[in-house]
Design a protein around this motif. Structure first.
Motif, PDB file in Angstrom:
ATOM      1  N   GLU A  36      64.211  32.083  34.486  1.00 28.92           N
ATOM      2  CA  GLU A  36      65.339  32.701  33.781  1.00 28.92           C
ATOM      3  C   GLU A  36      66.136  31.702  32.945  1.00 28.92           C
ATOM      4  N   LYS A  37      65.677  30.479  32.846  1.00 26.58           N
ATOM      5  CA  LYS A  37      66.436  29.452  32.128  1.00 26.58           C
ATOM      6  C   LYS A  37      66.303  29.629  30.622  1.00 26.58           C
ATOM      7  N   SER A  38      67.338  29.238  29.914  1.00 23.20           N
ATOM      8  CA  SER A  38      67.319  29.292  28.451  1.00 23.20           C
ATOM      9  C   SER A  38      66.629  28.051  27.911  1.00 23.20           C
ATOM     10  N   PHE A  39      65.542  28.253  27.213  1.00 28.32           N
ATOM     11  CA  PHE A  39      64.755  27.115  26.736  1.00 28.32           C
ATOM     12  C   PHE A  39      65.551  26.238  25.778  1.00 28.32           C
ATOM     13  N   SER A  40      66.374  26.855  24.926  1.00 27.00           N
ATOM     14  CA  SER A  40      67.103  26.091  23.911  1.00 27.00           C
ATOM     15  C   SER A  40      68.089  25.106  24.519  1.00 27.00           C
ATOM     16  N   THR A  41      68.582  25.398  25.724  1.00 25.78           N
ATOM     17  CA  THR A  41      69.537  24.497  26.371  1.00 25.78           C
ATOM     18  C   THR A  41      68.901  23.683  27.495  1.00 25.78           C
ATOM     19  N   TYR A  42      67.695  24.058  27.924  1.00 26.76           N
ATOM     20  CA  TYR A  42      67.088  23.454  29.108  1.00 26.76           C
ATOM     21  C   TYR A  42      65.877  22.605  28.780  1.00 26.76           C
ATOM     22  N   ASN A  52      58.863  30.755  24.182  1.00 20.88           N
ATOM     23  CA  ASN A  52      60.296  30.460  24.174  1.00 20.88           C
ATOM     24  C   ASN A  52      60.779  29.644  22.993  1.00 20.88           C
ATOM     25  N   TYR A  99      63.450  20.259  31.142  1.00 21.85           N
ATOM     26  CA  TYR A  99      62.112  20.824  31.361  1.00 21.85           C
ATOM     27  C   TYR A  99      61.038  19.750  31.200  1.00 21.85           C
ATOM     28  N   GLU A 131      54.560  28.613  27.783  1.00 24.56           N
ATOM     29  CA  GLU A 131      56.025  28.661  27.798  1.00 24.56           C
ATOM     30  C   GLU A 131      56.597  28.310  26.426  1.00 24.56           C
ATOM     31  N   ASP A 162      63.556  30.845  20.786  1.00 25.26           N
ATOM     32  CA  ASP A 162      64.949  30.836  21.216  1.00 25.26           C
ATOM     33  C   ASP A 162      65.768  29.827  20.428  1.00 25.26           C
TER      34      ASP A 162
END
Length: 643
Positions: free
Chosen positions: A178-184, A233, A188, A229, A236
């Motif tokens: 459920e994590k936001s790729f743009s911020t994570y 993502n 990652y 992934e 995003d």
């Protein structure tokens, strides 16, 4: 007994391998001697239980290690990437390579994202162990557990247990959930890097536990998930700077993992394509948004040559004075929209080119930059024209002068296409000027802005005639020998104002607009007679003829050959209404020679319906009508018979 008594402290201190060695020693050496005694038999019965306690204890240590290594993966990966970044910096210094300002800014952002522990300040990070960032992380629980199981003859069981758990941890590392790729995405990549650095460390120390094929299978599995992934993502991310960070981070990740003997080519090839496509898509969207913002904020006023504004400074930087010599020493003919739009387009080309640099090989990037640039140059004029056409509230506030500036903007913008070709040649992109000939789009824009300009002129002229009709002497008894105020205003507009507004346009377009202007005035003159639907006489038309001659003289003075010919029809009409030989109109031969343009019978019928020679009550009876009045009636009947 002393040997047996030393077992419990070793177990309590988690020294499971010495404990199992001791248990083995008791079982093989001492137990055969003392088994005949009661305490020996008791010890014989307790050895399986002690063995289970050792296995249970060592697995608990392993499970704790699994939790610790998962929690530490980000820190390990962050520090490893930092080491890779520092090593790259060393190489750049050695090779004296220079980074562009935007590259430098991105790298500074990257260093913030992968900052290291303060206790390493002042040290050469490339010479510090990657695991020193997590002081409590040790591999002894794993090696001890393997040694214990090996001693017990269960090493295959432990290998299965270890590999099963590491596969599960691998899935967790590459799963965004459920994590936001743009911020994570920084964490990652750091977590994945940390996971595989730990895997390699175990491989180097205990290849039986992590054989080469297991290490590679984990890596291939992770790459499959990573590609999936990223593909799902990457959309995003809507900020080009973030995409630049992702690119740099991916390169650093691949460079770091290559040091640990992982094959990074599959991820490089995959990411280079999806980042290329996403970056061009995002920068194209951002460029369009920036251009539309420029369009909306435009004041449609000529830009001052020495303006200290952002647009003024950029106009000077581009040396637009040389490209578009101004008609006066104080201002350009275009508004701030032009230099700002040029800057946005050049920035698009430069940023796309810079994004393609580095270790990534982005296939077909040059052609795509050229294509996207051409696409934007096709969109710009259309969007600019559509904004003027569709934003009714804004357009109603635009003066004729501002609409003219908009026309100048779009005309001159078409002449800036060579700037983008030159920029690409400077960057060695290899574009062809032919690719940026977007005549259809610019013709569309010019045509529609011109349509709006003509509508504004129509409104301006109509308002003048509407205002004049209220003060017009419809049944005048004395003809006016001087033009009225409304004609003076129109004449001044024609000779003093309009030429200065149109002089930046190509000559043929200036001619066209002058002709449109005088055509509108000609139509308004004809509509003028029927505007109030009240009777008018010959004297009133004589006054209009004076007005018409004045505006015709103005038309003859403008730089538009044949502009005065737009008044041929209305001149013939006014001549007919004021001539002594009005009956000549009934003669087909005379009509075709003297009044060749008077063929709109419905319009003539409306005008003659209100034309009266005599407004007295007695003129209604034929006995009191003079010859001219009778001829007018005949002409009216003739005209009505034509449709």
């Amino acid at each position: 007994m002393g040997t047996a008594d030393s077992f419990q402290p070793k177990e309590h201190e988690k020294q499971y391998f010495p404990a199992v060695k001791l248990l083995h020693y008791l079982e093989k050496i001492h137990l055969p001697i003392i088994r005949q005694y009661p305490f020996g038999r008791k010890m014989d019965l307790s050895i399986p239980h002690l063995r289970e306690r050792i296995v249970r204890g060592v697995l608990e240590s392993v499970n704790e290690w699994f939790l610790l290594v998962r929690a530490s993966a980000v820190e390990v990966g962050k520090f490893a990437l930092k080491q890779g970044s520092m090593e790259l910096t060393k190489e750049n210094i050695r090779s004296r390579s220079k980074s562009t300002s935007s590259d430098f800014a991105r790298k500074k952002q990257m260093e913030k994202k992968i900052s290291y522990q303060p206790e390493f300040a002042g040290l050469d990070l490339t010479e510090v162990s990657v695991f020193h960032t997590v002081p409590n992380l040790t591999f002894s629980p794993i090696f001890q557990a393997f040694a214990v199981h090996e001693e017990l003859g269960d090493e295959s069981e432990f290998i299965d247990y270890y590999q099963k758990n590491r596969r599960m941890q691998c899935d967790l590392a590459v799963d965004l959930s459920e994590k936001s790729f743009s911020t994570y995405f920084h964490e990652y990549f750091q977590a994945i890097a940390g996971f595989f650095i730990v895997t390699d460390s175990v491989f180097q120390s205990a290849p039986q536990l992590v054989p080469q094929n297991f290490k590679l299978s984990l890596w291939e599995h992770a790459l499959d998930r990573l590609r999936s992934e990223l593909k799902e993502n990457v959309n995003d991310i809507v900020d080009p700077l973030l995409l630049g960070e992702l690119k740099d981070l991916t390169l650093l990740f691949c460079r770091t993992m290559k040091v640990y003997d992982y094959d990074v080519n599959p991820i490089l090839e995959f990411v280079s394509v999806i980042l290329r496509d996403r970056y061009l898509e995002v920068t194209r969207t951002v460029t369009i948004e920036n251009l539309e913002s420029i369009f909306r904020s435009d004041n449609f006023l000529p830009l001052e040559i020495k303006a200290e504004s952002d647009s003024g400074r950029y106009a000077a930087k581009l040396d637009l004075i040389s490209l578009f010599p101004p008609s006066n020493p104080h201002s350009f003919q275009f508004s701030k929209m032009l230099p700002l739009s040029i800057r946005v387009m050049i920035r698009f080309i430069s940023s796309a080119w810079k994004f393609s640099l580095g270790d990534f090989v982005m296939p077909d990037m040059e052609r795509r930059i050229v294509h996207q640039t051409g696409s934007l140059l096709e969109i710009i004029p259309r969007n600019y024209a559509n904004m003027i056409l569709e934003s009714e509230e804004r357009v109603l506030d635009l003066s004729l002068r501002q609409i003219c500036v908009a026309l100048v903007n779009i005309t001159l913008f078409e002449r800036t296409l060579s700037l983008y070709t030159d920029k690409m040649a400077l960057l060695d992109i290899g574009a062809s000027a032919v690719m940026f000939h977007k005549k259809e789009s610019f013709d569309y824009a010019y045509r529609n802005i011109e349509f709006k300009l003509v509508a504004v002129i129509q409104t301006y002229v109509s308002e003048i005639f509407e205002k004049a009709s209220g003060n017009f002497e419809w049944l005048a008894t004395k003809p006016s020998d001087t033009p009225r105020d409304y004609i003076v205003e129109l004449s001044q507009f024609t000779t003093e104002y309009l030429p200065g507004q149109l002089d930046a346009l190509p000559i043929e377009k200036q001619h066209h607009l002058f002709h449109e202007f005088f055509r509108i005035i000609s139509v308004e003159f004809q509509n003028f007679l029927a505007r109030k639907k009240v009777s008018f006489n010959r004297v009133a038309v004589s006054g209009l003829l004076v007005d018409l001659e004045s505006i015709r003289r103005a038309a003859q003075s403008v730089p538009a050959p044949g502009a005065v010919n737009n008044f041929d029809e209305v001149l013939e009409l006014f001549t007919l209404l004021t001539t002594d030989g009005i009956e000549e109109f009934l003669d087909a031969n005379v009509r075709s020679q003297k009044y060749p343009h008077l063929k709109n019978w419905r319009k003539l019928s409306t005008i003659f319906a209100y034309y009266k020679e005599d407004s007295s009550v007695m003129s209604r009876f034929s006995f009191f009508q003079d010859d001219r009045t009778k001829n007018v009636i005949k002409i009216r009947e003739f005209i009505n018979s034509q449709f």
